[in-house]
Write a protein that holds these residues in place. Structure first.
Motif, mmCIF file in Angstrom:
data_model
loop_
_atom_site.group_PDB
_atom_site.id
_atom_site.type_symbol
_atom_site.label_atom_id
_atom_site.label_comp_id
_atom_site.label_asym_id
_atom_site.label_seq_id
_atom_site.Cartn_x
_atom_site.Cartn_y
_atom_site.Cartn_z
ATOM 1 N N SER A 1 23.528 26.054 17.840
ATOM 2 C CA SER A 1 22.063 26.033 17.935
ATOM 3 C C SER A 1 21.395 26.734 16.757
ATOM 4 O O SER A 1 20.223 26.484 16.478
ATOM 5 N N ARG B 1 21.201 23.487 14.361
ATOM 6 C CA ARG B 1 20.274 22.494 14.909
ATOM 7 C C ARG B 1 19.796 23.013 16.257
ATOM 8 O O ARG B 1 20.584 23.152 17.186
ATOM 9 N N TRP C 1 19.986 21.709 20.991
ATOM 10 C CA TRP C 1 21.387 21.660 21.395
ATOM 11 C C TRP C 1 21.595 20.973 22.746
ATOM 12 O O TRP C 1 22.700 20.545 23.060
ATOM 13 N N GLU D 1 15.574 14.200 17.482
ATOM 14 C CA GLU D 1 15.375 15.004 16.281
ATOM 15 C C GLU D 1 16.067 16.356 16.418
ATOM 16 O O GLU D 1 16.029 16.983 17.486
ATOM 17 N N ASP D 2 16.710 16.794 15.347
ATOM 18 C CA ASP D 2 17.370 18.099 15.276
ATOM 19 C C ASP D 2 18.472 18.256 16.322
ATOM 20 O O ASP D 2 18.712 19.333 16.842
ATOM 21 N N SER D 3 19.152 17.157 16.628
ATOM 22 C CA SER D 3 20.189 17.125 17.657
ATOM 23 C C SER D 3 21.520 16.672 17.049
ATOM 24 O O SER D 3 21.547 16.012 16.020
ATOM 25 N N TYR D 4 22.593 17.011 17.720
ATOM 26 C CA TYR D 4 23.922 16.545 17.325
ATOM 27 C C TYR D 4 24.313 15.238 18.012
ATOM 28 O O TYR D 4 25.418 14.750 17.831
ATOM 29 N N SER E 1 28.177 18.877 9.816
ATOM 30 C CA SER E 1 26.732 19.062 9.983
ATOM 31 C C SER E 1 25.934 18.604 8.784
ATOM 32 O O SER E 1 24.897 17.958 8.920
ATOM 33 N N THR F 1 20.170 12.889 11.294
ATOM 34 C CA THR F 1 19.755 12.015 12.372
ATOM 35 C C THR F 1 18.555 11.183 11.918
ATOM 36 O O THR F 1 17.564 11.730 11.460
#
Length: 166
Positions: A24, A27, A30, A45-48, A158, A163
């Protein structure tokens, strides 16, 4: 493609808590959302999520090694030989440092996370062979180890995954 591996990682109560929460600081988003229609984690957005979806497909296309510990041992041997870590193996266990740290640091030499992916695939296959058909159903210690291996793969990849949301 082994659909059992894809199903193994599907809609989980524990996966994001054990895997992506560790990351986290990289990104912030989480927490994962399961898309029931697409049968994958929803790209946000901003996710794995997107990287995880691709990793699950990649793992499902691998031939699991008979001894996944051999893949992990190569990473530990790298740390010992090239990073001068004071670690050694007693029986089947590496001692002298946290095992996840050994895999993470050894993974920097692991081109495209090949050994890490084979180790993860082997760990999933071992769970399936024991009739643990989902990540949430794994024996606790083995689930923690698999979560660490997957988090390490995501960490190493990463910077390679941006994304793209439409």
């Amino acid at each position: 493609m082994d659909e059992r591996i894809k199903e193994f990682f599907s809609w989980s109560d524990l996966f994001d808590y054990m895997v992506t929460r560790q990351l986290s600081h990289i990104r912030g988003n989480w927490e994962l959302t399961w898309d029931h229609a697409a049968q994958e984690y929803e790209a946000e957005e901003d996710s794995y999520a997107e990287l995880i979806n691709r990793l699950v497909i990649e793992l499902s296309e691998l031939d699991p090694p008979l001894k996944y510990h051999d893949n992990e041992d190569r990473l530990a041997e790298y740390c010992k030989a090239n990073l001068n870590w004071n670690i050694h193996k007693i029986g089947a266990r590496w001692v002298g440092s946290d095992y996840a740290s050994i895999l993470e640091q050894g993974g920097f030499r692991d081109v495209n996370a090949g050994d890490l992916c084979l180790a993860a695939c082997g760990r999933v296959k071992a769970a399936l062979d024991r009739n643990q058909l989902h990540f949430d159903d794994m024996e606790e210690f083995h689930r923690k180890m698999l979560a660490d291996v997957v988090a390490i793969i995501l960490y190493h990849r990463s910077d390679q995954c941006i994304t793209k949301l439409s």
